[in-house]
Design a protein around this motif. Structure first.
Motif, PDB file in Angstrom:
ATOM      1  N   GLY A  83    -102.308  29.894   8.428  1.00 44.42           N
ATOM      2  CA  GLY A  83    -101.510  29.129   7.473  1.00 44.42           C
ATOM      3  C   GLY A  83    -102.309  28.710   6.263  1.00 44.42           C
ATOM      4  N   ARG A  84    -103.548  28.284   6.473  1.00 40.53           N
ATOM      5  CA  ARG A  84    -104.420  27.904   5.345  1.00 40.53           C
ATOM      6  C   ARG A  84    -104.610  29.067   4.377  1.00 40.53           C
ATOM      7  N   ASN A  85    -104.657  30.270   4.917  1.00 43.83           N
ATOM      8  CA  ASN A  85    -104.863  31.451   4.081  1.00 43.83           C
ATOM      9  C   ASN A  85    -103.574  31.943   3.437  1.00 43.83           C
ATOM     10  N   GLY A  86    -102.454  31.320   3.771  1.00 41.23           N
ATOM     11  CA  GLY A  86    -101.176  31.739   3.214  1.00 41.23           C
ATOM     12  C   GLY A  86    -100.642  33.023   3.823  1.00 41.23           C
ATOM     13  N   VAL A 245     -99.179  25.267  -2.505  1.00 44.48           N
ATOM     14  CA  VAL A 245    -100.527  25.812  -2.352  1.00 44.48           C
ATOM     15  C   VAL A 245    -100.491  27.336  -2.312  1.00 44.48           C
ATOM     16  N   HIS A 246     -99.505  27.873  -1.601  1.00 45.76           N
ATOM     17  CA  HIS A 246     -99.334  29.331  -1.507  1.00 45.76           C
ATOM     18  C   HIS A 246     -97.910  29.674  -1.945  1.00 45.76           C
ATOM     19  N   ASP A 247     -97.754  30.053  -3.205  1.00 49.91           N
ATOM     20  CA  ASP A 247     -96.400  30.253  -3.731  1.00 49.91           C
ATOM     21  C   ASP A 247     -95.732  31.513  -3.198  1.00 49.91           C
ATOM     22  N   GLY A 248     -96.475  32.317  -2.423  1.00 52.29           N
ATOM     23  CA  GLY A 248     -95.867  33.524  -1.882  1.00 52.29           C
ATOM     24  C   GLY A 248     -95.214  33.333  -0.528  1.00 52.29           C
ATOM     25  N   VAL A 249     -95.318  32.138   0.059  1.00 56.15           N
ATOM     26  CA  VAL A 249     -94.737  31.937   1.386  1.00 56.15           C
ATOM     27  C   VAL A 249     -93.221  31.829   1.294  1.00 56.15           C
ATOM     28  N   ALA A 250     -92.561  32.192   2.392  1.00 53.70           N
ATOM     29  CA  ALA A 250     -91.090  32.126   2.454  1.00 53.70           C
ATOM     30  C   ALA A 250     -90.688  30.726   2.901  1.00 53.70           C
ATOM     31  N   TYR A 251     -90.788  29.776   1.958  1.00 51.26           N
ATOM     32  CA  TYR A 251     -90.590  28.369   2.308  1.00 51.26           C
ATOM     33  C   TYR A 251     -89.153  28.077   2.736  1.00 51.26           C
ATOM     34  N   ASP A 252     -88.169  28.596   1.994  1.00 51.66           N
ATOM     35  CA  ASP A 252     -86.772  28.343   2.356  1.00 51.66           C
ATOM     36  C   ASP A 252     -86.475  28.865   3.758  1.00 51.66           C
ATOM     37  N   LEU A 253     -87.010  30.037   4.060  1.00 49.42           N
ATOM     38  CA  LEU A 253     -86.798  30.621   5.379  1.00 49.42           C
ATOM     39  C   LEU A 253     -87.521  29.812   6.454  1.00 49.42           C
ATOM     40  N   ALA A 254     -88.725  29.324   6.126  1.00 50.00           N
ATOM     41  CA  ALA A 254     -89.472  28.488   7.067  1.00 50.00           C
ATOM     42  C   ALA A 254     -88.699  27.218   7.396  1.00 50.00           C
ATOM     43  N   MET A 255     -88.112  26.595   6.361  1.00 53.12           N
ATOM     44  CA  MET A 255     -87.353  25.369   6.593  1.00 53.12           C
ATOM     45  C   MET A 255     -86.069  25.638   7.368  1.00 53.12           C
ATOM     46  N   ALA A 256     -85.465  26.812   7.145  1.00 55.34           N
ATOM     47  CA  ALA A 256     -84.286  27.181   7.931  1.00 55.34           C
ATOM     48  C   ALA A 256     -84.668  27.330   9.403  1.00 55.34           C
ATOM     49  N   TYR A 257     -85.846  27.923   9.645  1.00 52.28           N
ATOM     50  CA  TYR A 257     -86.308  28.111  11.024  1.00 52.28           C
ATOM     51  C   TYR A 257     -86.613  26.764  11.674  1.00 52.28           C
ATOM     52  N   ILE A 258     -87.328  25.901  10.954  1.00 51.72           N
ATOM     53  CA  ILE A 258     -87.619  24.569  11.489  1.00 51.72           C
ATOM     54  C   ILE A 258     -86.318  23.829  11.777  1.00 51.72           C
ATOM     55  N   GLY A 259     -85.378  23.938  10.837  1.00 55.64           N
ATOM     56  CA  GLY A 259     -84.092  23.296  11.037  1.00 55.64           C
ATOM     57  C   GLY A 259     -83.382  23.807  12.275  1.00 55.64           C
ATOM     58  N   PHE A 260     -83.467  25.115  12.516  1.00 53.78           N
ATOM     59  CA  PHE A 260     -82.781  25.686  13.671  1.00 53.78           C
ATOM     60  C   PHE A 260     -83.414  25.248  14.986  1.00 53.78           C
ATOM     61  N   VAL A 261     -84.750  25.379  15.098  1.00 56.69           N
ATOM     62  CA  VAL A 261     -85.375  25.077  16.392  1.00 56.69           C
ATOM     63  C   VAL A 261     -85.343  23.585  16.719  1.00 56.69           C
ATOM     64  N   THR A 262     -85.168  22.730  15.695  1.00 55.10           N
ATOM     65  CA  THR A 262     -85.070  21.295  15.948  1.00 55.10           C
ATOM     66  C   THR A 262     -83.624  20.810  15.964  1.00 55.10           C
ATOM     67  N   SER A 263     -82.667  21.716  15.807  1.00 52.26           N
ATOM     68  CA  SER A 263     -81.252  21.365  15.858  1.00 52.26           C
ATOM     69  C   SER A 263     -80.786  21.301  17.313  1.00 52.26           C
ATOM     70  N   PRO A 264     -79.596  20.734  17.559  1.00 51.39           N
ATOM     71  CA  PRO A 264     -79.079  20.739  18.938  1.00 51.39           C
ATOM     72  C   PRO A 264     -79.030  22.136  19.546  1.00 51.39           C
ATOM     73  N   ALA A 265     -78.698  23.159  18.736  1.00 51.29           N
ATOM     74  CA  ALA A 265     -78.632  24.524  19.262  1.00 51.29           C
ATOM     75  C   ALA A 265     -80.007  25.017  19.704  1.00 51.29           C
ATOM     76  N   GLY A 266     -81.020  24.834  18.845  1.00 51.92           N
ATOM     77  CA  GLY A 266     -82.373  25.258  19.195  1.00 51.92           C
ATOM     78  C   GLY A 266     -82.943  24.471  20.350  1.00 51.92           C
ATOM     79  N   GLN A 267     -82.698  23.170  20.363  1.00 53.73           N
ATOM     80  CA  GLN A 267     -83.203  22.321  21.441  1.00 53.73           C
ATOM     81  C   GLN A 267     -82.550  22.673  22.779  1.00 53.73           C
ATOM     82  N   ARG A 268     -81.303  23.123  22.714  1.00 52.38           N
ATOM     83  CA  ARG A 268     -80.620  23.536  23.937  1.00 52.38           C
ATOM     84  C   ARG A 268     -81.272  24.791  24.525  1.00 52.38           C
ATOM     85  N   ILE A 269     -81.702  25.713  23.656  1.00 52.71           N
ATOM     86  CA  ILE A 269     -82.399  26.915  24.138  1.00 52.71           C
ATOM     87  C   ILE A 269     -83.680  26.512  24.869  1.00 52.71           C
ATOM     88  N   ILE A 270     -84.429  25.586  24.284  1.00 52.01           N
ATOM     89  CA  ILE A 270     -85.661  25.103  24.918  1.00 52.01           C
ATOM     90  C   ILE A 270     -85.350  24.422  26.250  1.00 52.01           C
TER      91      ILE A 270
END
Length: 305
Positions: A83-86, A245-270
């Motif tokens: 992550g530090r290396n982008g 810091v790293h403008d090439g990262v897929a930030y919107d997609l990362a936040m969508a993923y974080i949102g999903f795994v921490t949502s009721p749907a993602g938490q139910r899978i866990i």
């Protein structure tokens, strides 16, 4: 460094609400505009990868959003360095002190608590070190060292190795000599080596359960899930790589993923993910009393910046 910390704080304030906003009712592919067909790079621990949980989460995310997740399994330290290396968009790890360092340096934003399990000390049924009767994990490690029973260490920059080192530091014993073997490998490989050598190791409960039928090892000392020592809690967090810091990262997609795994749907899978009927991880992102300090390093005070 101060600029990075300022940018991280501003980005945090602007984006915190994004994580967790994925609705549990969204179905099918072709999710939010701009995500369909994209690829997210996730670095994660060998424990979440080896147990198969990440595959389960990623398949559901891809079905809902139409985006592909490329998962790289590394120890926590290596995952954060990626992550530090982008070279990734989001990290899923389990060493809070290392996560805090990643946040303070400005490389990560919008950290979320995700789930937990615990560490256990596993070893052969014969239990040559007498760990079964040990009074806590420090005493267990001292008994292993005192008897010079084989102990297989991760020997890498993982969260499990960091916890092992903390235990050794709090004990009167020193790891070393022929009985102490540093594998420099993932949790699954370490469990295999411990079984082959008739030795002990420190393992996360999830990976041990997922491999239990393949190895001749048993839990010699339980973690806090089964009323063992608090020192063996094992909590997982997920962090987006900072796009400032790293403008090439897929930030919107990362936040969508974080949102999903921490949502009721993602938490139910866990919650529902089991091996042989036994749950490997306990979700903790959705709570009636959320910990709002989870987004920033522990002890962080904006007044002191």
């Amino acid at each position: 460094m101060q600029r990075r910390e300022f940018i991280a704080a501003v980005t945090l304030g602007a984006s915190t609400a994004t994580a967790g906003c994925v609705t549990s009712g969204s179905e099918g592919t072709g999710g939010p505009a701009g995500l369909d067909g994209d690829t997210l790079t996730l670095t994660t621990t060998t424990s979440t990868y080896d147990t198969g949980l990440v595959d389960e989460l990623n398949a559901s995310f891809q079905e809902r959003f139409g985006a592909t997740v490329h998962a790289i399994d590394q120890g926590t330290g290596a995952a954060l360095e990626t992550g530090r290396n982008g070279d990734c968009d989001v990290v899923l790890v389990h060493a809070r002190a290392l996560e805090d360092e990643f946040l303070r340096e400005g490389y990560g934003v919008n950290r979320r608590d995700l789930m937990y399990n615990d560490f256990v000390v596993v070893g052969p049924e014969a239990d040559p070190a007498g760990v079964d009767g040990a009074d806590g994990v420090i005493a267990a490690f001292e008994a292993i060292a005192g008897s010079e029973s084989t102990f297989v260490s991760r020997g890498d920059d993982s969260g499990t190795y960091a916890r092992e080192q903390t235990i050794w530091e709090e004990s009167t014993a020193q790891p070393g000599g022929e009985w102490y073997r540093e594998a420099g490998a993932g949790m699954g490989e370490v469990l295999t080596q411990a079984a082959q050598s008739g030795g002990y190791t420190l393992a996360d409960r999830g990976t041990f359960i997922s491999m239990r039928s393949q190895i001749e090892l048993g839990i010699r000392l339980q973690g806090p899930i089964e009323d063992g020592p608090e020192l063996l809690w094992n909590r997982y967090g997920i962090v987006a790589v900072n796009p400032a810091v790293h403008d090439g990262v897929a930030y919107d997609l990362a936040m969508a993923y974080i949102g999903f795994v921490t949502s009721p749907a993602g938490q139910r899978i866990i919650e529902e993910y089991t091996v042989d009927g036994e749950r490997l991880f306990v979700p903790e992102a959705v709570s009636a009393e959320p910990n709002f300090r989870q987004y920033v390093p522990e002890g962080w005070d904006p007044e002191e910046e």
